[in-house]
Design a protein around this motif. Structure first.
Motif, PDB file in Angstrom:
ATOM      1  N   GLY A  15      54.086  44.814  29.915  1.00 58.77           N
ATOM      2  CA  GLY A  15      52.908  44.746  30.785  1.00 58.77           C
ATOM      3  C   GLY A  15      52.007  43.569  30.456  1.00 58.77           C
ATOM      4  O   GLY A  15      51.475  42.911  31.352  1.00 58.77           O
ATOM      5  N   GLY A  16      51.841  43.286  29.176  1.00 58.17           N
ATOM      6  CA  GLY A  16      51.022  42.140  28.777  1.00 58.17           C
ATOM      7  C   GLY A  16      51.643  40.815  29.173  1.00 58.17           C
ATOM      8  O   GLY A  16      50.973  39.915  29.683  1.00 58.17           O
ATOM      9  N   ILE A  17      52.960  40.692  28.970  1.00 58.00           N
ATOM     10  CA  ILE A  17      53.651  39.459  29.351  1.00 58.00           C
ATOM     11  C   ILE A  17      53.632  39.280  30.860  1.00 58.00           C
ATOM     12  O   ILE A  17      53.392  38.176  31.366  1.00 58.00           O
ATOM     13  CB  ILE A  17      55.092  39.464  28.794  1.00 58.00           C
ATOM     14  CG1 ILE A  17      55.064  39.372  27.273  1.00 58.00           C
ATOM     15  CG2 ILE A  17      55.916  38.324  29.382  1.00 58.00           C
ATOM     16  CD1 ILE A  17      56.403  39.603  26.618  1.00 58.00           C
ATOM     17  N   VAL A  20      50.220  38.060  31.945  1.00 54.44           N
ATOM     18  CA  VAL A  20      50.032  36.617  31.711  1.00 54.44           C
ATOM     19  C   VAL A  20      50.745  35.822  32.792  1.00 54.44           C
ATOM     20  O   VAL A  20      50.183  34.870  33.358  1.00 54.44           O
ATOM     21  CB  VAL A  20      50.530  36.216  30.304  1.00 54.44           C
ATOM     22  CG1 VAL A  20      50.556  34.710  30.156  1.00 54.44           C
ATOM     23  CG2 VAL A  20      49.656  36.835  29.229  1.00 54.44           C
ATOM     24  N   LEU A  21      51.981  36.205  33.104  1.00 54.86           N
ATOM     25  CA  LEU A  21      52.717  35.510  34.162  1.00 54.86           C
ATOM     26  C   LEU A  21      52.014  35.637  35.511  1.00 54.86           C
ATOM     27  O   LEU A  21      51.978  34.683  36.288  1.00 54.86           O
ATOM     28  CB  LEU A  21      54.146  36.055  34.261  1.00 54.86           C
ATOM     29  CG  LEU A  21      55.087  35.657  33.137  1.00 54.86           C
ATOM     30  CD1 LEU A  21      56.425  36.377  33.294  1.00 54.86           C
ATOM     31  CD2 LEU A  21      55.292  34.158  33.115  1.00 54.86           C
ATOM     32  N   ARG A  22      51.458  36.820  35.781  1.00 55.68           N
ATOM     33  CA  ARG A  22      50.741  37.021  37.039  1.00 55.68           C
ATOM     34  C   ARG A  22      49.527  36.111  37.131  1.00 55.68           C
ATOM     35  O   ARG A  22      49.269  35.502  38.166  1.00 55.68           O
ATOM     36  CB  ARG A  22      50.308  38.480  37.177  1.00 55.68           C
ATOM     37  CG  ARG A  22      49.582  38.728  38.509  1.00 55.68           C
ATOM     38  CD  ARG A  22      48.890  40.071  38.581  1.00 55.68           C
ATOM     39  NE  ARG A  22      47.816  40.082  37.620  1.00 55.68           N
ATOM     40  CZ  ARG A  22      47.598  41.063  36.770  1.00 55.68           C
ATOM     41  NH1 ARG A  22      48.384  42.098  36.742  1.00 55.68           N
ATOM     42  NH2 ARG A  22      46.589  41.018  35.935  1.00 55.68           N
ATOM     43  N   PHE A  30      52.182  43.641  41.347  1.00 59.57           N
ATOM     44  CA  PHE A  30      52.136  45.083  41.130  1.00 59.57           C
ATOM     45  C   PHE A  30      51.800  45.454  39.691  1.00 59.57           C
ATOM     46  O   PHE A  30      51.501  46.597  39.404  1.00 59.57           O
ATOM     47  CB  PHE A  30      53.481  45.715  41.511  1.00 59.57           C
ATOM     48  CG  PHE A  30      54.651  45.118  40.792  1.00 59.57           C
ATOM     49  CD1 PHE A  30      55.048  45.609  39.582  1.00 59.57           C
ATOM     50  CD2 PHE A  30      55.332  44.046  41.346  1.00 59.57           C
ATOM     51  CE1 PHE A  30      56.126  45.049  38.904  1.00 59.57           C
ATOM     52  CE2 PHE A  30      56.412  43.490  40.683  1.00 59.57           C
ATOM     53  CZ  PHE A  30      56.809  43.988  39.462  1.00 59.57           C
ATOM     54  N   MET A  31      51.859  44.502  38.781  1.00 61.82           N
ATOM     55  CA  MET A  31      51.564  44.791  37.382  1.00 61.82           C
ATOM     56  C   MET A  31      50.062  44.682  37.163  1.00 61.82           C
ATOM     57  O   MET A  31      49.536  43.601  36.967  1.00 61.82           O
ATOM     58  CB  MET A  31      52.309  43.834  36.453  1.00 61.82           C
ATOM     59  CG  MET A  31      53.811  43.957  36.506  1.00 61.82           C
ATOM     60  SD  MET A  31      54.416  45.541  35.947  1.00 61.82           S
ATOM     61  CE  MET A  31      54.116  45.440  34.219  1.00 61.82           C
ATOM     62  N   ILE A  50      43.399  36.017  28.327  1.00 62.58           N
ATOM     63  CA  ILE A  50      43.175  36.423  26.937  1.00 62.58           C
ATOM     64  C   ILE A  50      43.387  37.925  26.779  1.00 62.58           C
ATOM     65  O   ILE A  50      43.984  38.380  25.795  1.00 62.58           O
ATOM     66  CB  ILE A  50      41.764  36.004  26.483  1.00 62.58           C
ATOM     67  CG1 ILE A  50      41.657  34.480  26.481  1.00 62.58           C
ATOM     68  CG2 ILE A  50      41.437  36.566  25.118  1.00 62.58           C
ATOM     69  CD1 ILE A  50      40.259  33.963  26.303  1.00 62.58           C
ATOM     70  N   THR A  51      42.924  38.701  27.754  1.00 64.79           N
ATOM     71  CA  THR A  51      43.102  40.147  27.701  1.00 64.79           C
ATOM     72  C   THR A  51      44.579  40.514  27.745  1.00 64.79           C
ATOM     73  O   THR A  51      45.036  41.380  26.991  1.00 64.79           O
ATOM     74  CB  THR A  51      42.353  40.811  28.869  1.00 64.79           C
ATOM     75  OG1 THR A  51      40.985  40.409  28.842  1.00 64.79           O
ATOM     76  CG2 THR A  51      42.439  42.307  28.790  1.00 64.79           C
ATOM     77  N   ASN A  52      45.343  39.858  28.613  1.00 61.64           N
ATOM     78  CA  ASN A  52      46.780  40.140  28.696  1.00 61.64           C
ATOM     79  C   ASN A  52      47.517  39.722  27.439  1.00 61.64           C
ATOM     80  O   ASN A  52      48.456  40.399  27.017  1.00 61.64           O
ATOM     81  CB  ASN A  52      47.382  39.448  29.923  1.00 61.64           C
ATOM     82  CG  ASN A  52      47.031  40.165  31.198  1.00 61.64           C
ATOM     83  OD1 ASN A  52      47.171  41.372  31.291  1.00 61.64           O
ATOM     84  ND2 ASN A  52      46.575  39.429  32.183  1.00 61.64           N
ATOM     85  N   ILE A  53      47.118  38.616  26.840  1.00 59.30           N
ATOM     86  CA  ILE A  53      47.738  38.203  25.576  1.00 59.30           C
ATOM     87  C   ILE A  53      47.446  39.235  24.487  1.00 59.30           C
ATOM     88  O   ILE A  53      48.326  39.592  23.704  1.00 59.30           O
ATOM     89  CB  ILE A  53      47.259  36.796  25.172  1.00 59.30           C
ATOM     90  CG1 ILE A  53      47.841  35.747  26.124  1.00 59.30           C
ATOM     91  CG2 ILE A  53      47.646  36.473  23.729  1.00 59.30           C
ATOM     92  CD1 ILE A  53      47.270  34.365  25.949  1.00 59.30           C
TER      93      ILE A  53
END
Length: 72
Positions: A15-17, A20-22, A30-31, A50-53
């Motif tokens: 979900g985090g990766i 970041v891609l999104r 959708f993620m 930063i939050t997704n990382i």
């Protein structure tokens, strides 16, 4: 317990990766792991990458913790 931690950590890591891609490319609309957080928590607005990382690092840490646990 080890399998549960591995599963949860894997989901959080992916979900985090994907987040970041999104944010960088517009893929994976959708993620939405961080959509709720960044819309409702004021200090996270504008800091989606930063939050997704941080979420991806947390998922990786959970997977590593699961790997160190012994089978009982």
């Amino acid at each position: 317990m080890k399998r549960i931690l591995e599963f949860v950590g894997g989901v959080v890591l992916i979900g985090g990766i994907a987040g970041v891609l999104r944010e960088l490319t517009g893929w994976f609309p959708f993620m939405g792991f961080t959509r709720f957080l960044t819309e409702n928590v004021s200090f996270l607005q504008g800091r989606e990458i930063i939050t997704n990382i941080a979420i991806a690092v947390l998922g990786f840490a959970i997977v590593m913790i699961a790997d160190t646990r012994r089978r009982t």
